[in-house]
Write a protein that holds these residues in place. Structure first.
Motif, PDB file in Angstrom:
ATOM      1  N   THR A   7      32.094  -4.144  53.735  1.00  0.00           N
ATOM      2  CA  THR A   7      32.829  -2.966  54.201  1.00  0.00           C
ATOM      3  C   THR A   7      33.481  -3.247  55.544  1.00  0.00           C
ATOM      4  O   THR A   7      32.835  -3.780  56.458  1.00  0.00           O
ATOM      5  N   ARG A   9      36.348  -1.329  58.467  1.00  0.00           N
ATOM      6  CA  ARG A   9      37.009  -0.096  58.865  1.00  0.00           C
ATOM      7  C   ARG A   9      38.174  -0.456  59.770  1.00  0.00           C
ATOM      8  O   ARG A   9      38.008  -1.201  60.729  1.00  0.00           O
ATOM      9  N   ARG A  13      40.618   3.934  57.853  1.00  0.00           N
ATOM     10  CA  ARG A  13      40.359   3.634  56.447  1.00  0.00           C
ATOM     11  C   ARG A  13      39.138   2.731  56.337  1.00  0.00           C
ATOM     12  O   ARG A  13      39.026   1.738  57.042  1.00  0.00           O
ATOM     13  N   THR A  15      37.329   0.181  53.852  1.00  0.00           N
ATOM     14  CA  THR A  15      37.617  -0.631  52.670  1.00  0.00           C
ATOM     15  C   THR A  15      36.362  -1.370  52.258  1.00  0.00           C
ATOM     16  O   THR A  15      35.731  -2.045  53.071  1.00  0.00           O
ATOM     17  N   VAL A  46      38.864   2.888  50.314  1.00  0.00           N
ATOM     18  CA  VAL A  46      39.570   2.003  49.392  1.00  0.00           C
ATOM     19  C   VAL A  46      38.563   1.013  48.838  1.00  0.00           C
ATOM     20  O   VAL A  46      37.788   0.417  49.587  1.00  0.00           O
ATOM     21  N   ASP A  48      38.461  -2.458  47.073  1.00  0.00           N
ATOM     22  CA  ASP A  48      39.267  -3.643  46.788  1.00  0.00           C
ATOM     23  C   ASP A  48      38.581  -4.454  45.692  1.00  0.00           C
ATOM     24  O   ASP A  48      37.511  -5.022  45.908  1.00  0.00           O
ATOM     25  N   THR A  80      42.296  -0.809  44.747  1.00  0.00           N
ATOM     26  CA  THR A  80      43.377  -1.770  44.914  1.00  0.00           C
ATOM     27  C   THR A  80      42.917  -3.137  44.395  1.00  0.00           C
ATOM     28  O   THR A  80      41.724  -3.388  44.281  1.00  0.00           O
TER      29      THR A  80
END
Length: 116
Positions: A7, A9, A13, A15, A46, A48, A80
């Protein structure tokens, strides 16, 4: 192979970069991480999937439930980097419309209130 999660940041956001397979044996870890981020107040999450080579129905279930949980908390959750088999299963199930951000406007379609 299992699943590894990392993770980061940046710019408001969070991710989660996933690596490996999202399946019955690993989906609980992803579910816990996504829930933790949204419950901690992250407004944009998000996932990924660039390094994910497999995602079964339990993985799809985690993504859908996390998407709904984020919406209930006035947050967004998008996916994504899906490609190959993972992208195919998202498109075949129609989940790409809700989970994958549209390159044109940066946001997925809004899911119907009844979750269909």
């Amino acid at each position: 192979m299992g699943l590894a999660l990392h993770t980061t940041r940046q710019d408001g956001r969070a991710t989660i970069a996933a690596r490996g397979s999202i399946d019955l044996h690993s989906s609980d870890e992803l579910r816990a991480r996504l829930t933790e981020l949204v419950d901690a107040g992250e407004r944009e999450v998000v996932v990924d999937l660039t390094a994910v080579d497999f995602c079964d129905s339990s993985g799809l279930n985690v993504l859908v439930r996390a998407y709904k949980h984020a919406r209930a908390q006035n947050a967004t959750l998008t996916v994504t980097g899906a490609y190959g088999r993972v992208e195919n299963v998202l498109r075949t199930t129609g989940l790409d419309r809700f989970l994958i951000a549209d390159a044109a406007d940066g946001a997925p379609e809004e899911a119907p209130a009844d979750g269909r």
